[in-house]
Design a protein around this motif. Structure first.
Motif, PDB file in Angstrom:
ATOM      1  N   GLN A  76       0.863  -1.179   0.000  1.00  0.00           N
ATOM      2  CA  GLN A  76       0.000   0.000   0.000  1.00  0.00           C
ATOM      3  C   GLN A  76       0.898   1.226   0.000  1.00  0.00           C
ATOM      4  O   GLN A  76       1.801   1.350   0.829  1.00  0.00           O
ATOM      5  N   ALA A  77       0.643   2.165  -0.941  1.00  0.00           N
ATOM      6  CA  ALA A  77       1.518   3.320  -1.107  1.00  0.00           C
ATOM      7  C   ALA A  77       0.755   4.480  -1.718  1.00  0.00           C
ATOM      8  O   ALA A  77      -0.301   4.296  -2.328  1.00  0.00           O
ATOM      9  N   LEU A  78       1.282   5.685  -1.549  1.00  0.00           N
ATOM     10  CA  LEU A  78       0.768   6.797  -2.328  1.00  0.00           C
ATOM     11  C   LEU A  78       0.936   6.429  -3.795  1.00  0.00           C
ATOM     12  O   LEU A  78       1.971   5.865  -4.187  1.00  0.00           O
ATOM     13  N   PHE A  79      -0.061   6.747  -4.616  1.00  0.00           N
ATOM     14  CA  PHE A  79      -0.049   6.242  -5.984  1.00  0.00           C
ATOM     15  C   PHE A  79       1.170   6.725  -6.770  1.00  0.00           C
ATOM     16  O   PHE A  79       1.700   6.004  -7.614  1.00  0.00           O
ATOM     17  N   ASN A  80       1.618   7.945  -6.483  1.00  0.00           N
ATOM     18  CA  ASN A  80       2.778   8.468  -7.208  1.00  0.00           C
ATOM     19  C   ASN A  80       4.104   8.075  -6.553  1.00  0.00           C
ATOM     20  O   ASN A  80       5.174   8.537  -6.972  1.00  0.00           O
ATOM     21  N   LYS A  81       4.038   7.195  -5.528  1.00  0.00           N
ATOM     22  CA  LYS A  81       5.247   6.705  -4.878  1.00  0.00           C
ATOM     23  C   LYS A  81       5.128   5.206  -4.615  1.00  0.00           C
ATOM     24  O   LYS A  81       5.380   4.719  -3.511  1.00  0.00           O
ATOM     25  N   ARG A  87       3.085   0.498   3.710  1.00  0.00           N
ATOM     26  CA  ARG A  87       2.588  -0.719   4.365  1.00  0.00           C
ATOM     27  C   ARG A  87       2.866  -1.919   3.474  1.00  0.00           C
ATOM     28  O   ARG A  87       2.480  -1.950   2.311  1.00  0.00           O
ATOM     29  N   VAL A  88       3.573  -2.900   4.040  1.00  0.00           N
ATOM     30  CA  VAL A  88       3.878  -4.143   3.335  1.00  0.00           C
ATOM     31  C   VAL A  88       3.442  -5.296   4.248  1.00  0.00           C
ATOM     32  O   VAL A  88       3.886  -5.379   5.397  1.00  0.00           O
ATOM     33  N   ARG A  89       2.588  -6.150   3.739  1.00  0.00           N
ATOM     34  CA  ARG A  89       2.019  -7.213   4.566  1.00  0.00           C
ATOM     35  C   ARG A  89       1.862  -8.501   3.758  1.00  0.00           C
ATOM     36  O   ARG A  89       1.897  -8.481   2.515  1.00  0.00           O
ATOM     37  N   ILE A  90       1.630  -9.580   4.465  1.00  0.00           N
ATOM     38  CA  ILE A  90       1.163 -10.820   3.855  1.00  0.00           C
ATOM     39  C   ILE A  90      -0.136 -11.192   4.557  1.00  0.00           C
ATOM     40  O   ILE A  90      -0.223 -11.175   5.785  1.00  0.00           O
ATOM     41  N   ILE A 104      -2.847 -11.595   9.461  1.00  0.00           N
ATOM     42  CA  ILE A 104      -1.915 -10.582   8.967  1.00  0.00           C
ATOM     43  C   ILE A 104      -0.494 -10.869   9.438  1.00  0.00           C
ATOM     44  O   ILE A 104      -0.269 -11.161  10.628  1.00  0.00           O
ATOM     45  N   TYR A 105       0.459 -10.747   8.513  1.00  0.00           N
ATOM     46  CA  TYR A 105       1.873 -10.911   8.840  1.00  0.00           C
ATOM     47  C   TYR A 105       2.661  -9.701   8.348  1.00  0.00           C
ATOM     48  O   TYR A 105       2.360  -9.131   7.298  1.00  0.00           O
TER      49      TYR A 105
END
Length: 206
Positions: A76-81, A87-90, A104-105
Motif C-alpha cells: 500500500q503506497a501513495l499512488f505516485n510513490k 505498508r507491506v504485509r502478507i 496478517i503478517y
C-alpha cells in the motif's frame, strides 16, 4: 432384518459423507471466490478526486505460495510513490465455518521484497521464517452474497503504537471490483489519533 439395518446404516453413512463433502466443496468455493476477488491492483483515485481529505492510494495484492494455501502479498503506497510503500504485509486467508479469516503478517526485511509483484516467482524465495504474525490483528469476514464479504478486526485486540495509539481497528468490505477499508488508531482514552475520520478508503480495481 440385520441386512436391512446394515444397508440402512451404510446408506446413511454415505449420505453423511456426501453431505460433508458437499459442505466442504461449498466452503472451498467461497474461500476461492474471496481470494480471487481480493487479488489485483486497486486505486482510490476516484475518491481522492471527489474529497481532498483522501489521498490517491495504490493497493496491490499479489497471490503467493499457492502450494501452501491462500496467501496474498500486499503493498500500500501513495499512488505516485509506489516504489515506497508505507505498508507491506502478507495476508493468509482461511475459512472456519461461515467465517473467513484474514491473518496478517509483517516482513522482517520488507525492503527486500518491495516491487517483486512484477516477477511473482521471486516470492518463492520468501519463507515463513521471514515473516511475523500480527497477533490479534486478523480480520474476520462473512459472505453477504455472491462476491460480497464484510468484516472487521476484534474489539481492541490489535495493538498499535503509531502516533501514540494503543490499539487499531479495521473494517473491510470486499466486492468483485472494490475494497472499502477503514483503518483507525485509538489512544488509551479511546480518542482517534490516526486514520480517516469520515469513513473508509474506497479502492477500485484497475
Amino acid at each position: 432384518m440385520r441386512n436391512v439395518l446394515f444397508t440402512l446404516c451404510i446408506s446413511l453413512s454415505l449420505l453423511g459423507c456426501k453431505s460433508a463433502q458437499t459442505s466442504k466443496n461449498t466452503d472451498s468455493s467461497a474461500l476461492k471466490e474471496l481470494v480471487t476477488i481480493m487479488q489485483g491492483h486497486y486505486s482510490s483515485e476516484k475518491q481522492a478526486n471527489l474529497d481532498k481529505d483522501y489521498f490517491n492510494i495504490s493497493l496491490r495484492m499479489t497471490p503467493i505460495w499457492k502450494s501452501k494455501g491462500h496467501y496474498l502479498f500486499v503493498e500500500q503506497a501513495l499512488f505516485n510513490k509506489q516504489d515506497q510503500p508505507y505498508r507491506v504485509r502478507i495476508y493468509k486467508l482461511t475459512q472456519q465455518g461461515d467465517q473467513f479469516i484474514s491473518t496478517i503478517y509483517t516482513l522482517k526485511d520488507e525492503k527486500k521484497w518491495i516491487g517483486k509483484w512484477a516477477t511473482p516467482e521471486a516470492y518463492d524465495q520468501l519463507t515463513e521464517a521471514d515473516i511475523e504474525l500480527k497477533d490479534g490483528c486478523e480480520v474476520v469476514l462473512k459472505r453477504l452474497g455472491k462476491n460480497t464479504f464484510e468484516g472487521a478486526t476484534g474489539d481492541k485486540t490489535c495493538p498499535s503504537e503509531l502516533r501514540g495509539a494503543r490499539w487499531a481497528n479495521s473494517k473491510v468490505t470486499v466486492t468483485q471490483n472494490t475494497i472499502r477499508s477503514w483503518d483507525q488508531g485509538f489512544d488509551k482514552d479511546g480518542k482517534q489519533v490516526w486514520g480517516a475520520t469520515k469513513g473508509g478508503y474506497e479502492f477500485i480495481k484497475m
